[in-house]
Scaffold this motif. Sequence first.
Motif, PDB file in Angstrom:
ATOM      1  N   ALA A  48       0.835  -1.216   0.000  1.00  0.00           N
ATOM      2  CA  ALA A  48       0.000   0.000   0.000  1.00  0.00           C
ATOM      3  C   ALA A  48       0.862   1.255   0.000  1.00  0.00           C
ATOM      4  CB  ALA A  48      -0.921  -0.014   1.213  1.00  0.00           C
ATOM      5  N   SER A  49       1.930   1.278   0.801  1.00  0.00           N
ATOM      6  CA  SER A  49       2.746   2.500   0.871  1.00  0.00           C
ATOM      7  C   SER A  49       3.575   2.686  -0.403  1.00  0.00           C
ATOM      8  CB  SER A  49       3.622   2.515   2.119  1.00  0.00           C
ATOM      9  OG  SER A  49       4.542   1.465   2.109  1.00  0.00           O
ATOM     10  N   LEU A  50       4.039   1.579  -1.002  1.00  0.00           N
ATOM     11  CA  LEU A  50       4.734   1.708  -2.292  1.00  0.00           C
ATOM     12  C   LEU A  50       3.756   2.167  -3.377  1.00  0.00           C
ATOM     13  CD1 LEU A  50       7.075  -1.455  -2.367  1.00  0.00           C
ATOM     14  CD2 LEU A  50       7.745   0.935  -2.045  1.00  0.00           C
ATOM     15  N   GLY A  51       2.497   1.739  -3.236  1.00  0.00           N
ATOM     16  CA  GLY A  51       1.474   2.165  -4.203  1.00  0.00           C
ATOM     17  C   GLY A  51       1.324   3.682  -4.237  1.00  0.00           C
ATOM     18  N   GLU A  52       1.525   4.315  -3.084  1.00  0.00           N
ATOM     19  CA  GLU A  52       1.449   5.780  -3.042  1.00  0.00           C
ATOM     20  C   GLU A  52       2.594   6.424  -3.825  1.00  0.00           C
ATOM     21  OE1 GLU A  52       1.286   6.781   1.078  1.00  0.00           O
ATOM     22  OE2 GLU A  52      -0.595   5.677   1.402  1.00  0.00           O
ATOM     23  N   LEU A  53       3.681   5.668  -3.987  1.00  0.00           N
ATOM     24  CA  LEU A  53       4.801   6.152  -4.820  1.00  0.00           C
ATOM     25  C   LEU A  53       4.679   5.653  -6.259  1.00  0.00           C
ATOM     26  CD1 LEU A  53       7.814   5.460  -2.388  1.00  0.00           C
ATOM     27  CD2 LEU A  53       6.397   7.509  -2.557  1.00  0.00           C
ATOM     28  N   HIS A  54       3.558   4.977  -6.554  1.00  0.00           N
ATOM     29  CA  HIS A  54       3.312   4.373  -7.879  1.00  0.00           C
ATOM     30  C   HIS A  54       4.355   3.299  -8.203  1.00  0.00           C
ATOM     31  CE1 HIS A  54       0.289   7.390  -8.315  1.00  0.00           C
ATOM     32  NE2 HIS A  54       1.146   8.381  -8.404  1.00  0.00           N
ATOM     33  N   ILE A  55       4.875   2.631  -7.156  1.00  0.00           N
ATOM     34  CA  ILE A  55       5.809   1.514  -7.369  1.00  0.00           C
ATOM     35  C   ILE A  55       5.024   0.219  -7.154  1.00  0.00           C
ATOM     36  CG2 ILE A  55       7.861   0.325  -6.491  1.00  0.00           C
ATOM     37  CD1 ILE A  55       8.969   3.069  -5.680  1.00  0.00           C
ATOM     38  N   PRO A  56       4.774  -0.546  -8.229  1.00  0.00           N
ATOM     39  CA  PRO A  56       4.025  -1.792  -8.053  1.00  0.00           C
ATOM     40  C   PRO A  56       4.878  -2.844  -7.330  1.00  0.00           C
ATOM     41  CG  PRO A  56       4.584  -1.443 -10.384  1.00  0.00           C
ATOM     42  CD  PRO A  56       5.111  -0.264  -9.624  1.00  0.00           C
ATOM     43  N   LEU A  57       4.208  -3.654  -6.491  1.00  0.00           N
ATOM     44  CA  LEU A  57       4.894  -4.753  -5.804  1.00  0.00           C
ATOM     45  C   LEU A  57       4.388  -6.073  -6.384  1.00  0.00           C
ATOM     46  CD1 LEU A  57       6.646  -6.099  -3.659  1.00  0.00           C
ATOM     47  CD2 LEU A  57       4.846  -5.665  -1.972  1.00  0.00           C
ATOM     48  N   LEU A  58       5.284  -6.800  -7.025  1.00  0.00           N
ATOM     49  CA  LEU A  58       4.955  -8.090  -7.639  1.00  0.00           C
ATOM     50  C   LEU A  58       5.350  -9.223  -6.701  1.00  0.00           C
ATOM     51  CD1 LEU A  58       6.286  -7.344 -11.251  1.00  0.00           C
ATOM     52  CD2 LEU A  58       4.018  -6.863 -10.282  1.00  0.00           C
ATOM     53  N   ILE A  59       4.617 -10.309  -6.784  1.00  0.00           N
ATOM     54  CA  ILE A  59       4.914 -11.502  -5.980  1.00  0.00           C
ATOM     55  C   ILE A  59       5.239 -12.651  -6.933  1.00  0.00           C
ATOM     56  CG2 ILE A  59       4.008 -13.174  -4.314  1.00  0.00           C
ATOM     57  CD1 ILE A  59       4.412 -10.417  -3.102  1.00  0.00           C
ATOM     58  N   ARG A  60       6.366 -13.288  -6.729  1.00  0.00           N
ATOM     59  CA  ARG A  60       6.754 -14.465  -7.510  1.00  0.00           C
ATOM     60  C   ARG A  60       7.139 -15.571  -6.538  1.00  0.00           C
ATOM     61  NH1 ARG A  60       4.630 -11.751 -10.595  1.00  0.00           N
ATOM     62  NH2 ARG A  60       5.212 -11.089 -12.701  1.00  0.00           N
ATOM     63  N   THR A  61       7.157 -16.802  -7.009  1.00  0.00           N
ATOM     64  CA  THR A  61       7.527 -17.931  -6.155  1.00  0.00           C
ATOM     65  C   THR A  61       8.806 -18.580  -6.657  1.00  0.00           C
ATOM     66  OG1 THR A  61       5.227 -18.368  -5.543  1.00  0.00           O
ATOM     67  CG2 THR A  61       6.781 -20.174  -5.259  1.00  0.00           C
ATOM     68  N   ALA A  62       9.762 -18.735  -5.755  1.00  0.00           N
ATOM     69  CA  ALA A  62      10.949 -19.560  -5.980  1.00  0.00           C
ATOM     70  C   ALA A  62      11.016 -20.437  -4.744  1.00  0.00           C
ATOM     71  CB  ALA A  62      12.204 -18.706  -6.120  1.00  0.00           C
ATOM     72  N   ALA A  63      10.384 -21.619  -4.824  1.00  0.00           N
ATOM     73  CA  ALA A  63      10.174 -22.447  -3.628  1.00  0.00           C
ATOM     74  C   ALA A  63      11.471 -22.639  -2.861  1.00  0.00           C
ATOM     75  CB  ALA A  63       9.574 -23.790  -4.019  1.00  0.00           C
ATOM     76  N   ASP A  97       0.603  -7.219  -7.384  1.00  0.00           N
ATOM     77  CA  ASP A  97      -0.027  -8.528  -7.161  1.00  0.00           C
ATOM     78  C   ASP A  97      -0.644  -8.575  -5.766  1.00  0.00           C
ATOM     79  OD1 ASP A  97       0.707  -9.619  -9.630  1.00  0.00           O
ATOM     80  OD2 ASP A  97       2.689 -10.206  -8.880  1.00  0.00           O
ATOM     81  N   PRO A  98      -1.710  -9.362  -5.602  1.00  0.00           N
ATOM     82  CA  PRO A  98      -2.246  -9.543  -4.243  1.00  0.00           C
ATOM     83  C   PRO A  98      -1.234 -10.294  -3.378  1.00  0.00           C
ATOM     84  CG  PRO A  98      -3.361 -11.009  -5.816  1.00  0.00           C
ATOM     85  CD  PRO A  98      -2.473 -10.104  -6.626  1.00  0.00           C
ATOM     86  N   ILE A  99      -1.196  -9.960  -2.104  1.00  0.00           N
ATOM     87  CA  ILE A  99      -0.312 -10.652  -1.166  1.00  0.00           C
ATOM     88  C   ILE A  99      -1.091 -11.841  -0.590  1.00  0.00           C
ATOM     89  CG2 ILE A  99       1.141 -10.412   0.899  1.00  0.00           C
ATOM     90  CD1 ILE A  99       1.878  -8.443  -1.359  1.00  0.00           C
ATOM     91  N   PRO A 100      -0.551 -13.050  -0.652  1.00  0.00           N
ATOM     92  CA  PRO A 100      -1.309 -14.202  -0.118  1.00  0.00           C
ATOM     93  C   PRO A 100      -1.580 -14.039   1.378  1.00  0.00           C
ATOM     94  CG  PRO A 100       0.968 -14.837  -0.653  1.00  0.00           C
ATOM     95  CD  PRO A 100       0.764 -13.453  -1.183  1.00  0.00           C
ATOM     96  N   ALA A 101      -2.740 -14.537   1.799  1.00  0.00           N
ATOM     97  CA  ALA A 101      -3.099 -14.443   3.217  1.00  0.00           C
ATOM     98  C   ALA A 101      -2.323 -15.457   4.047  1.00  0.00           C
ATOM     99  CB  ALA A 101      -4.598 -14.673   3.386  1.00  0.00           C
ATOM    100  N   ALA A 102      -1.922 -16.565   3.418  1.00  0.00           N
ATOM    101  CA  ALA A 102      -1.192 -17.618   4.138  1.00  0.00           C
ATOM    102  C   ALA A 102      -0.386 -18.428   3.127  1.00  0.00           C
ATOM    103  CB  ALA A 102      -2.162 -18.518   4.890  1.00  0.00           C
TER     104      ALA A 102
END
Length: 481
Positions: free
Chosen positions: A60-75, A182-187
């Motif tokens: 949310a705070s990065l969104g105010e700077l227009h910086i998108p936060l992406l989520i990727r998986t590297a198990a 990207d949405p942040i997973p809840a768990a």
Amino acid sequence: MQLLWLRSDLRQHDNTALAAAAERGPTVAVYLLSPDQWLEHDDAPCKIDFWLRNLRELSASLGELHIPLLIRTAARWDQAPAVLLELCRQLDIDAVHVNEEYGVHESRRDDAVAKALQDAGIGFHRYLDQLLFQPGSVLTKTGTYFQVFSQFRKVCYERLHRSLPKRVKTPPAQRPLSIKSDPIPAAIDGFPTPGESLRALWPAGETEARRRLDTFVDAQIDYYKSERDFPAKPGTSQLSAYLAAGVVSPRQCLHAALQSNQGEFESGKVGAVTWINELLWREFYKHILVGYPRVSRHRAFRPETEALAWRDAPDDLAAWQQARTGLPIIDAAMRQLLETGWMHNRLRMVVAMFLTKNLLIDWREGERFFMRHLIDGDLAANNGGWQWSSSTGTDSAPYFRIFNPLSQSEKFDSEGLFIKHWLPELAGLNKKEVHNPASAGGLFGVADYPAPIVNLSTSRERALAAFKNLPARASYGDGDE
């Protein structure tokens, strides 16, 4: 386009890599979910939940700077190079920016990512951020890493006198990009969500971290030295989880402490000086991680202690883990850990010495159990503390220094307030009996509370004998605490 790869630096303010990336051009942030690696590293479910909650706040705070936060998986971390390279190609990234991390696995991961990106013509820039001094820059006169904290601290003081680490400016908002966060997973599978009572103790986000820091510096730091050892008092900053996740920086902590002490770190208010000292202990253990990587590999810092004849005592270990030792201060501390994800620092030493000296159980069992339950779990600090307590580590307690849980309890919880809070079954005992119910309850002790699983005196002698039998032992005197 610049890519900020977030790890244990989940904040917008005073974030070195974020500021450097934003200065170079339009920036996108990414966080890698690595559940298999986290399991291998014994990360606690409450810690993973805390990090996910902080990621939501940060998004949310990065969104105010227009910086998108992406989520990727590297198990696992060995998948990180391929995952990041693919993302860089998708977004046409010029360079990746990271704040340095210091464990053996972290360093190998970053080296592998750097090579993969550089082979593809993509820059990889690392920054000093979670420490005040670059590892390798605070050395002995012979050019080796310090093994004794007091000597390390002296050189840190000299460096701080010359120049204080500066906080970095938060970047201004950039022009909006056509990339959505990207949405942040809840768990995360394998990491059950902790109960609401635990989560309520640790609200996420920089605003909360800053509130805790300001409250501590304004109201509590003057009393820190005199009250920090008493677990029933609110004498500590409660910032360790926020420091471990990078929601607050050590620079922010240092500057806040200095501001409360007229810019002094060696004189002035003893509370502020003592707390700055704790920040330097944190620094010391991370430098040890780099200078002596064997401690990252479940090895004793002092190699001769690998020969210790630790006991294989699963029932005793289980009693310690489940707060059933029959020693109230130990059991109350372990219940605090199990229910809150945190344990008072004085008690971390007391329960660690009890496990490694009175029960003569390998410190690695305790280190692993702590990591699996601590919301502030941090390899360097946890390993450093366990090896200090078990007399296997750097600058550790000499082997004959064995905390007596009863005298520690009487000294630091004299009224039994902490014990009675966590062990309500002992609430009816007076302040003398509560430390040692076995001596109070006649033949059968106190109903619903176990008898002590070990005799403190004979177990102490057993530990001394085990250490005295070690080869190449430094010569020590004798003593107790």
